[in-house]
Design a protein around this motif. Structure first.
Motif, PDB file in Angstrom:
ATOM      1  N   LYS A 175       0.817  -1.214   0.000  1.00 33.61           N
ATOM      2  CA  LYS A 175       0.000   0.000   0.000  1.00 33.61           C
ATOM      3  C   LYS A 175       0.850   1.263   0.000  1.00 33.61           C
ATOM      4  N   LYS A 176       2.105   1.147   0.434  1.00 40.35           N
ATOM      5  CA  LYS A 176       2.986   2.309   0.507  1.00 40.35           C
ATOM      6  C   LYS A 176       3.680   2.618  -0.821  1.00 40.35           C
ATOM      7  N   GLY A 177       3.573   1.727  -1.789  1.00 38.83           N
ATOM      8  CA  GLY A 177       4.203   1.967  -3.082  1.00 38.83           C
ATOM      9  C   GLY A 177       5.404   1.075  -3.310  1.00 38.83           C
ATOM     10  N   PHE A 178       5.692   0.833  -4.581  1.00 35.00           N
ATOM     11  CA  PHE A 178       6.742  -0.119  -4.941  1.00 35.00           C
ATOM     12  C   PHE A 178       8.127   0.379  -4.545  1.00 35.00           C
ATOM     13  N   ARG A 179       8.351   1.683  -4.609  1.00 31.06           N
ATOM     14  CA  ARG A 179       9.648   2.242  -4.264  1.00 31.06           C
ATOM     15  C   ARG A 179       9.946   2.048  -2.778  1.00 31.06           C
ATOM     16  N   ILE A 180       8.911   2.092  -1.935  1.00 33.68           N
ATOM     17  CA  ILE A 180       9.082   1.860  -0.511  1.00 33.68           C
ATOM     18  C   ILE A 180       9.528   0.420  -0.256  1.00 33.68           C
ATOM     19  N   ILE A 181       8.901  -0.514  -0.975  1.00 31.73           N
ATOM     20  CA  ILE A 181       9.289  -1.922  -0.851  1.00 31.73           C
ATOM     21  C   ILE A 181      10.765  -2.097  -1.207  1.00 31.73           C
ATOM     22  N   GLU A 182      11.184  -1.481  -2.315  1.00 35.04           N
ATOM     23  CA  GLU A 182      12.579  -1.593  -2.742  1.00 35.04           C
ATOM     24  C   GLU A 182      13.520  -1.010  -1.690  1.00 35.04           C
ATOM     25  N   SER A 183      13.151   0.132  -1.095  1.00 35.83           N
ATOM     26  CA  SER A 183      14.007   0.787  -0.099  1.00 35.83           C
ATOM     27  C   SER A 183      14.181  -0.079   1.137  1.00 35.83           C
ATOM     28  N   ILE A 184      13.089  -0.675   1.622  1.00 38.72           N
ATOM     29  CA  ILE A 184      13.170  -1.533   2.801  1.00 38.72           C
ATOM     30  C   ILE A 184      14.025  -2.765   2.522  1.00 38.72           C
ATOM     31  N   VAL A 185      13.861  -3.327   1.343  1.00 34.70           N
ATOM     32  CA  VAL A 185      14.659  -4.495   0.960  1.00 34.70           C
ATOM     33  C   VAL A 185      16.143  -4.140   0.933  1.00 34.70           C
ATOM     34  N   ILE A 186      16.478  -2.985   0.394  1.00 37.53           N
ATOM     35  CA  ILE A 186      17.880  -2.553   0.315  1.00 37.53           C
ATOM     36  C   ILE A 186      18.468  -2.370   1.709  1.00 37.53           C
ATOM     37  N   VAL A 187      17.699  -1.783   2.638  1.00 37.46           N
ATOM     38  CA  VAL A 187      18.173  -1.591   4.011  1.00 37.46           C
ATOM     39  C   VAL A 187      18.435  -2.944   4.687  1.00 37.46           C
ATOM     40  N   LEU A 188      17.529  -3.897   4.509  1.00 39.81           N
ATOM     41  CA  LEU A 188      17.708  -5.220   5.104  1.00 39.81           C
ATOM     42  C   LEU A 188      18.908  -5.946   4.492  1.00 39.81           C
ATOM     43  N   MET A 189      19.079  -5.784   3.176  1.00 45.40           N
ATOM     44  CA  MET A 189      20.244  -6.392   2.512  1.00 45.40           C
ATOM     45  C   MET A 189      21.535  -5.805   3.068  1.00 45.40           C
ATOM     46  N   ALA A 190      21.558  -4.484   3.255  1.00 50.21           N
ATOM     47  CA  ALA A 190      22.748  -3.825   3.800  1.00 50.21           C
ATOM     48  C   ALA A 190      23.043  -4.331   5.206  1.00 50.21           C
ATOM     49  N   THR A 191      21.987  -4.563   5.995  1.00 52.13           N
ATOM     50  CA  THR A 191      22.156  -5.087   7.351  1.00 52.13           C
ATOM     51  C   THR A 191      22.820  -6.462   7.325  1.00 52.13           C
ATOM     52  N   ILE A 192      22.316  -7.334   6.468  1.00 50.91           N
ATOM     53  CA  ILE A 192      22.888  -8.683   6.340  1.00 50.91           C
ATOM     54  C   ILE A 192      24.349  -8.604   5.895  1.00 50.91           C
ATOM     55  N   PHE A 193      24.627  -7.720   4.940  1.00 51.99           N
ATOM     56  CA  PHE A 193      25.987  -7.555   4.408  1.00 51.99           C
ATOM     57  C   PHE A 193      26.959  -7.130   5.500  1.00 51.99           C
ATOM     58  N   VAL A 194      26.567  -6.141   6.296  1.00 57.98           N
ATOM     59  CA  VAL A 194      27.442  -5.631   7.357  1.00 57.98           C
ATOM     60  C   VAL A 194      27.677  -6.710   8.418  1.00 57.98           C
ATOM     61  N   ILE A 195      26.619  -7.417   8.810  1.00 59.93           N
ATOM     62  CA  ILE A 195      26.748  -8.449   9.845  1.00 59.93           C
ATOM     63  C   ILE A 195      27.713  -9.551   9.414  1.00 59.93           C
ATOM     64  N   PHE A 196      27.547 -10.046   8.197  1.00 56.35           N
ATOM     65  CA  PHE A 196      28.407 -11.149   7.764  1.00 56.35           C
ATOM     66  C   PHE A 196      29.822 -10.672   7.447  1.00 56.35           C
ATOM     67  N   GLY A 197      29.952  -9.419   7.015  1.00 57.01           N
ATOM     68  CA  GLY A 197      31.290  -8.875   6.835  1.00 57.01           C
ATOM     69  C   GLY A 197      32.051  -8.855   8.144  1.00 57.01           C
ATOM     70  N   PHE A 198      31.370  -8.415   9.221  1.00 58.18           N
ATOM     71  CA  PHE A 198      31.976  -8.378  10.547  1.00 58.18           C
ATOM     72  C   PHE A 198      32.315  -9.787  11.040  1.00 58.18           C
ATOM     73  N   GLU A 199      31.382 -10.717  10.884  1.00 58.11           N
ATOM     74  CA  GLU A 199      31.595 -12.067  11.406  1.00 58.11           C
ATOM     75  C   GLU A 199      32.680 -12.811  10.623  1.00 58.11           C
ATOM     76  N   MET A 200      32.749 -12.553   9.323  1.00 57.24           N
ATOM     77  CA  MET A 200      33.797 -13.199   8.526  1.00 57.24           C
ATOM     78  C   MET A 200      35.184 -12.726   8.978  1.00 57.24           C
ATOM     79  N   ILE A 201      35.303 -11.427   9.209  1.00 59.72           N
ATOM     80  CA  ILE A 201      36.591 -10.897   9.666  1.00 59.72           C
ATOM     81  C   ILE A 201      36.929 -11.440  11.055  1.00 59.72           C
ATOM     82  N   ALA A 202      35.890 -11.517  11.923  1.00 58.50           N
ATOM     83  CA  ALA A 202      36.111 -12.014  13.285  1.00 58.50           C
ATOM     84  C   ALA A 202      36.554 -13.470  13.294  1.00 58.50           C
ATOM     85  N   ALA A 203      36.134 -14.239  12.276  1.00 61.70           N
ATOM     86  CA  ALA A 203      36.503 -15.657  12.212  1.00 61.70           C
ATOM     87  C   ALA A 203      37.941 -15.882  11.786  1.00 61.70           C
TER      88      ALA A 203
END
Length: 456
Positions: A175-203
């Motif tokens: 209901k908020k529009g397709f661009r909103i869906i894309e923005s939320i998806v990008i934020v969640l993707m960035a979150t996953i990217f940062v978390i695994f980047g940190f954990e990979m380095i920590a390993a």
């Protein structure tokens, strides 16, 4: 209404009934709704076109991928990084072709396949594609339930039931529009990217062995256990439903439906796809590297997400590592549910021309995934869900040829694509990738059903 559409004479495509009519618009509620600035610079136009690639990339880092990548890393070290690399390159090629098909013809892959094969074949292909979407949804259901269990102690059975209600989240976003869906998806993707980047380095991975893992090795094919996991990674990386999805949502952009407008749209769609799938490739690599660095070196073979969560912090030596892992898992599960629903709507409308309420469509798909997940969890517990995750990715891999072959055929046909038809080099690469995928899948089917043995 006459189904023939006259395109610009300069497009190089003859007038024919294969081209989309105005009465069969793909994903009509979002088609041609995102504005593209005219007379703007490169970056403004790039960010306007960017978005569909992110929605596609989400499917490449869903919870099913985690199970296969962690299993691959913990059992075989860095060896299967070469499969992640090759799969990602193939994905970039195929997703670019899917976007080009949608831009040039105004049809998504499901519509194009139905028009080229007829209704009976289309129904058969729709059923296969629905099975692949159910397998994808199954991974999301189990992944989200596991994340809820790890973070809040919610039992898996209750977690599976809770995930059936994420349809409300999707409906709110729509209901908020397709661009909103894309923005939320990008934020969640960035979150996953940062978390695994940190954990990979920590390993603290072995850098030399890590880069060596990207070099293909013959044992990946000759070792049946390794091949099974490799096919799971392939199925989790090159997602069949994403090809249908991309060919549709790229049409959400308000590019000019002229030769020059389509050329520009194809160029930016290619850049968007490569950029987004590069991020997905880095995440997939990080997951497998984490599995290899944290578990393989310690002699631990971890095939379940829960075991990875429990062992991650003590193995890596970072107390918050396990919690971050579960947060990323929950983000991944919720992210993937959006694209799964959109893909389901696209293939249903494209193959069988059946339009139903998005609410009903989502409920049906989710129930088909929840029921087997609930039964397996009830009977076998967490070990059963781990095996189910791995097998869901193999199902996706087996469905791949039925999506890839029509895509490569259509985009290589000058009668359908005109001057946008694949070049000789692109055709060679696409058909080679298709041949390898088909050969590997035939081997898997033969091994499973002729020998009666279970790989892995």
């Amino acid at each position: 209404m006459n189904s023939e559409v006259e395109l610009e004479p300069t497009s190089g495509i003859k007038k024919n009934s294969w081209l989309r009519s105005s009465s069969s618009i793909s994903l009509e509620e979002v088609n041609n709704t995102v504005k593209i600035p005219q007379n703007a610079g490169f970056w403004r136009k790039f960010f306007a076109f960017a978005g569909p690639g992110a929605l596609v990339a989400v499917g490449y880092v869903d919870p099913g991928n985690w199970a296969t990548s962690i299993a691959g890393g913990s059992r075989f070290g860095y060896t299967l990084l070469s499969v992640v690399l090759i799969s990602s390159l193939v994905a970039m090629l195929l997703q670019t072709l899917a976007a080009k098909l949608g831009i040039v013809t105004g049809k998504d892959l499901a519509q194009a396949t139905r028009d080229a094969t007829g209704p009976k074949t289309a129904v058969f292909l729709w059923i296969l594609t629905e099975l692949a979407i159910i397998a994808t949804d199954l991974a999301e259901v189990i992944g989200s339930a596991i994340a809820l269990n790890l973070l809040f102690g919610i039992p898996l059975l209750w977690g599976i039931l809770i995930t059936t209600f994420d349809v409300l989240l999707l409906l709110l976003l729509q209901k908020k529009g397709f661009r909103i869906i894309e923005s939320i998806v990008i934020v969640l993707m960035a979150t996953i990217f940062v978390i695994f980047g940190f954990e990979m380095i920590a390993a603290r991975p072995d850098v030399a062995a890590l880069f060596g893992g990207y070099i293909p090795k013959l044992e990946v094919v000759t070792n049946s256990s390794m091949l099974f996991v490799a096919l799971g990674i392939l199925g989790a990386t090159v997602m069949p439903h994403n090809l249908y999805l991309h060919s549709s949502i790229i049409q959400s952009r308000q590019y000019k439906r002229t030769l020059e407008g389509k050329k520009e749209a194809v160029k930016f769609a290619r850049l968007d796809s490569v950029a987004s799938l590069t991020v997905a490739f880095l995440i997939n690599s990080a997951i497998l590297i984490l599995g290899a660095a944290a578990f393989y070196g310690s002699g631990l073979q971890v095939t379940e997400i829960e075991a990875a969560y429990q062992l991650l912090s003590p193995t890596v030596g970072v107390g918050i590592a396990s919690t971050l892992f579960a947060v990323a898992l929950l983000a991944s599960g919720q992210n993937s549910t959006i694209t799964g629903t959109l893909a389901g709507q696209i293939v249903m409308e494209g193959f069988v021309r059946l339009r139903i309420s998005p609410v009903l469509r989502r409920v049906i798909t989710r129930l088909l995934a929840v029921v087997p997940a609930f039964i397996v969890t009830w009977l076998y517990g967490s070990s059963g869900t781990g095996n189910l995750l791995l097998w869901s990715q193999v199902v996706l891999s087996l469905q791949l040829p039925f999506a890839i072959i029509p895509l490569v055929r259509f985009t290589s046909d000058k009668g359908k694509m005109g001057s946008f038809a694949n070049s000789r080099a692109t055709k060679w690469l696409a058909w080679t990738a298709t041949g390898v995928i088909v050969a590997l899948n035939l081997f898997l089917i033969g091994y499973l059903f002729l020998t009666g043995e279970q790989l892995g």
